[in-house]
Design an enzyme around this catalytic site. Structure first.
Site, mmCIF file in Angstrom:
data_model
loop_
_atom_site.group_PDB
_atom_site.id
_atom_site.type_symbol
_atom_site.label_atom_id
_atom_site.label_comp_id
_atom_site.label_asym_id
_atom_site.label_seq_id
_atom_site.Cartn_x
_atom_site.Cartn_y
_atom_site.Cartn_z
ATOM 1 C CB SER A 1 37.981 29.166 38.382
ATOM 2 O OG SER A 1 36.788 28.679 38.952
ATOM 3 C CD GLU B 1 39.902 49.129 30.441
ATOM 4 O OE1 GLU B 1 40.266 47.987 30.766
ATOM 5 O OE2 GLU B 1 40.532 49.845 29.656
ATOM 6 C CB SER B 2 36.240 46.434 36.375
ATOM 7 O OG SER B 2 36.042 47.717 36.997
ATOM 8 C CG HIS C 1 33.696 30.779 38.194
ATOM 9 N ND1 HIS C 1 34.923 30.614 38.796
ATOM 10 C CD2 HIS C 1 33.354 32.064 38.406
ATOM 11 C CE1 HIS C 1 35.287 31.748 39.367
ATOM 12 N NE2 HIS C 1 34.357 32.649 39.141
ATOM 13 C CB CYS D 1 34.871 51.458 34.725
ATOM 14 S SG CYS D 1 34.421 50.363 36.093
#
Lengths: 139, 139
Positions: free
Chosen positions: B78, B85-86, B91, B106
């Site tokens: 993971s 930007e986010s 996973h 974004c």
């Protein structure tokens, strides 16, 4: 263990995100795409961290790592919680009273339980939830 | 700064995830839900980290924090990358040659550029991409 970048860790642990069989379908996990509209306290980092930890708890998931980032000048927060069961993320735009989250959990966790926590923590006027059964027909 | 939990950080920085206006729509960012089927090297943590960093680079995003977790006994990984930007998450289930990713960006970042990187890094027999324009009609 690697240490090539700030804040980077590598750890080893047992995962609890085995495949799910429900309603005749086999899939890897439930991924909720959640939008909060007309929400409050989206610039309150401590409050957001508490809410994320509470989401993990009520979903019966296991927290492995949590990281929050506070932006300036708008006070927005980006946060991720890495779980044994996958992850939760939040990105907030306080100036628009909007937050974009996703809650992805595998195994026996109950990600839907997070929604009531988010409702109580951020009192949105609207909360929109889209569900993906990740890996459906692929695993 | 808080230090209440292992691996938890709080930092302050300028965000670059202002709203987007495209095709007459205003939204917060593009969230790609990506499934890799028949993929390889899904237990290779170093390879996965390199691929994530390359995704950030080709998408013209800015990496703030990266965390990877290696599970036993199946070797699954993971990983999350927090961006200005986010975020990107991965996973993996090596035993099923399956990986679930999401790439949320974004501002002026170009998350679609990540797909070619994933194709090359993990050589999946199939790659499925679902796109959400987060916050569309809400911001």
């Amino acid at each position: 263990m690697k240490a090539s970048a700030p804040g980077q860790f590598t750890t080893t642990d047992e995962r609890t995100d085995f495949f799910i069989e429900r309603d005749g379908e086999r899939f890897a996990g439930t991924h909720l795409i959640i939008d909060l509209v007309g929400a409050s306290r989206l610039d309150d980092l401590e409050h957001i961290e508490t809410a994320l930890r509470r989401c993990v708890e009520v979903s019966k998931a296991t927290l492995l790592h949590i990281h929050l980032h506070h932006f300036t000048p708008n006070g927005g927060v980006s946060g991720v919680a890495v779980l044994s069961e996958s992850h939760i993320s939040i990105h907030t735009w306080p100036e628009a009273n909007y937050a974009a989250l996703d809650v992805f959990m595998c195994g026996i966790a109950e990600p839907q339980n997070s929604i009531a926590v988010l409702q109580e923590a951020f009192t949105p006027s609207d909360i929109r939830v889209d569900e993906h059964r990740r890996g459906r027909g692929m695993v």
